[in-house]
Design an enzyme around this catalytic site. Structure first.
Site, PDB file in Angstrom:
ATOM      1  N   ARG A  13      -3.081  -8.666 -14.983  1.00  0.00           N
ATOM      2  CA  ARG A  13      -3.412  -7.379 -14.507  1.00  0.00           C
ATOM      3  C   ARG A  13      -2.048  -6.506 -14.325  1.00  0.00           C
ATOM      4  O   ARG A  13      -2.011  -5.709 -15.181  1.00  0.00           O
ATOM      5  CB  ARG A  13      -4.151  -7.519 -12.939  1.00  0.00           C
ATOM      6  CG  ARG A  13      -5.067  -6.175 -12.482  1.00  0.00           C
ATOM      7  CD  ARG A  13      -4.172  -5.102 -12.345  1.00  0.00           C
ATOM      8  NE  ARG A  13      -3.281  -5.323 -10.860  1.00  0.00           N
ATOM      9  CZ  ARG A  13      -2.631  -4.485 -10.402  1.00  0.00           C
ATOM     10  NH1 ARG A  13      -2.424  -3.245 -10.917  1.00  0.00           N
ATOM     11  NH2 ARG A  13      -1.612  -4.974  -9.375  1.00  0.00           N
ATOM     12  N   HIS A 205       4.821  -8.822  -2.939  1.00  0.00           N
ATOM     13  CA  HIS A 205       4.829  -8.363  -4.158  1.00  0.00           C
ATOM     14  C   HIS A 205       5.907  -7.594  -4.704  1.00  0.00           C
ATOM     15  O   HIS A 205       5.936  -6.262  -4.074  1.00  0.00           O
ATOM     16  CB  HIS A 205       3.414  -7.639  -4.351  1.00  0.00           C
ATOM     17  CG  HIS A 205       3.077  -6.937  -5.762  1.00  0.00           C
ATOM     18  ND1 HIS A 205       2.146  -7.418  -6.683  1.00  0.00           N
ATOM     19  CD2 HIS A 205       3.669  -5.792  -6.228  1.00  0.00           C
ATOM     20  CE1 HIS A 205       2.180  -6.763  -7.815  1.00  0.00           C
ATOM     21  NE2 HIS A 205       2.889  -5.707  -7.764  1.00  0.00           N
ATOM     22  N   CYS A 238       3.433   0.476 -13.401  1.00  0.00           N
ATOM     23  CA  CYS A 238       2.002   1.123 -12.546  1.00  0.00           C
ATOM     24  C   CYS A 238       1.951   2.367 -13.388  1.00  0.00           C
ATOM     25  O   CYS A 238       2.713   3.125 -13.492  1.00  0.00           O
ATOM     26  CB  CYS A 238       2.641   1.243 -11.120  1.00  0.00           C
ATOM     27  SG  CYS A 238       1.169   2.150 -10.200  1.00  0.00           S
ATOM     28  N   ASN A 247       6.842  -6.553 -13.005  1.00  0.00           N
ATOM     29  CA  ASN A 247       7.073  -7.380 -11.655  1.00  0.00           C
ATOM     30  C   ASN A 247       8.255  -8.342 -11.842  1.00  0.00           C
ATOM     31  O   ASN A 247       8.859  -8.613 -12.944  1.00  0.00           O
ATOM     32  CB  ASN A 247       5.824  -8.129 -11.631  1.00  0.00           C
ATOM     33  CG  ASN A 247       4.565  -7.335 -11.523  1.00  0.00           C
ATOM     34  OD1 ASN A 247       3.887  -6.795 -12.430  1.00  0.00           O
ATOM     35  ND2 ASN A 247       4.142  -7.069  -9.965  1.00  0.00           N
TER      36      ASN A 247
HETATM   37 ZN    ZN Z   1       2.516  -4.087  -8.788  1.00  0.00          ZN
END
Ligand code: ZN
Length: 303
Positions: A13, A205, A238, A247
């Protein structure tokens, strides 16, 4: 010493959503299957968003319908509003994760509402999820800094943590969405967040935009956080946060945590192999570091 940690694999994702090359459903399913084979047990695999805004997630329903069903493996779908929540609930995804944003400007850009309006929506979703017996979590995005407003007051994050914990959600995640946090900030934040969380599990995160991702995970692990998001190969970004990059890489996290005595159940070699494979569909080498280095200690290579 062997301390269990959970690494939530968000590559399918967060990792894929803003990739310039459209990844087809077959490739996503192969990616997810390879991640499970490498030991991933909890994976964020889709977001239920407007396909016009995030084309990479347009096939969310098909991805969920085709997910490999294995014992002990659960999947998370991300929702940004009520409509997404309804799609997620209908899809049969195991866990639904909503997104609150710590700053109003980013919340408006990402979700079209203020942070307070988002709270109302999430409260309604949480009630619906609880009534249906579904796992429901909340991520507080931009908790360590906003791309539009700059510094985010800690008091604001604490108020949100308190409010969402009071709703009885199953998990709260703090997200450094644009990768601005530094380890001291993580430690200071956690010192205040952990006592007010009560029994609600906390997940972290991190993005590695400014090369502090792995250090932030270290600080959080030392402070007692046991659930971390990571994306294989360190891919990600993003669509609504200018300059956001990948990430923290799953294999980078694994290397550090496992050698420190934490146990995730993932295979470092397996995850490195997936990162190398992923470079093919993406048409570019993945940004995380460990998959580009030689295996250490070398004996691992034979076993
Ligand atoms: Zn993120």
């Amino acid at each position: 010493m062997s301390i269990p940690v959970e690494i939530v694999e968000v590559g399918p994702r967060d990792g894929l959503q803003s990739q310039p090359t459209l990844v087809d459903t077959d490739t996503k399913i192969e990616f997810i299957t390879r991640l499970i084979d490498a030991g991933a047990r909890r994976l964020e695999v889709a977001s239920f968003v407007n396909p016009k805004r995030v084309p990479q997630m347009a096939d969310a329903d098909e991805v969920i319908a085709r997910l490999p069903r294995r014992p002990g493996v659960s999947y998370i779908g991300l929702v940004l509003n009520q409509r997404g929540f309804e799609r997620a609930a209908a899809s049969g995804i195991d866990q639904i994760n909503s997104v609150a944003v710590a700053s109003d400007t980013f919340c408006q850009r990402n979700q079209g509402v203020t942070s307070a309006q988002m709270y109302q929506q999430i409260r309604d979703m949480a009630r619906a999820a609880q009534a249906a017996g579904r796992f429901f979590g909340v991520t507080i995005a931009a908790a360590f800094g906003c791309p539009f407003e700059g510094e985010v007051p800690v008091s604001r994050v604490l108020d949100m943590v308190r409010a969402y914990a009071d709703l009885g959600v199953d998990e709260i995640a703090l997200a450094d969405t644009i990768g601005v946090a530094v380890p001291g900030q993580i430690s200071a934040m956690l010192q205040q967040v952990l006592p007010i969380l009560g029994a609600t599990p906390l997940r972290l995160h991190c993005h590695n935009t400014r090369n502090t991702g792995i250090a932030n995970v270290y600080a959080a692990a030392e402070a007692g956080v046991r659930i971390f998001d990571a994306s294989c190969g360190g891919v990600g970004g993003c669509p609504f946060a200018p300059g956001a990059t990948g990430n923290v890489g799953t294999e980078d996290l694994l290397y550090m945590l496992e050698r420190m005595g934490y146990r995730s159940g993932m295979s470092l070699e397996g995850m490195i192999a997936v990162a190398k494979w992923l470079a093919g569909p993406l048409g570019a080498p993945t940004p995380a570091m460990v998959s580009r280095a030689s295996v250490f200690p070398p004996a691992l290579a034979a076993g």
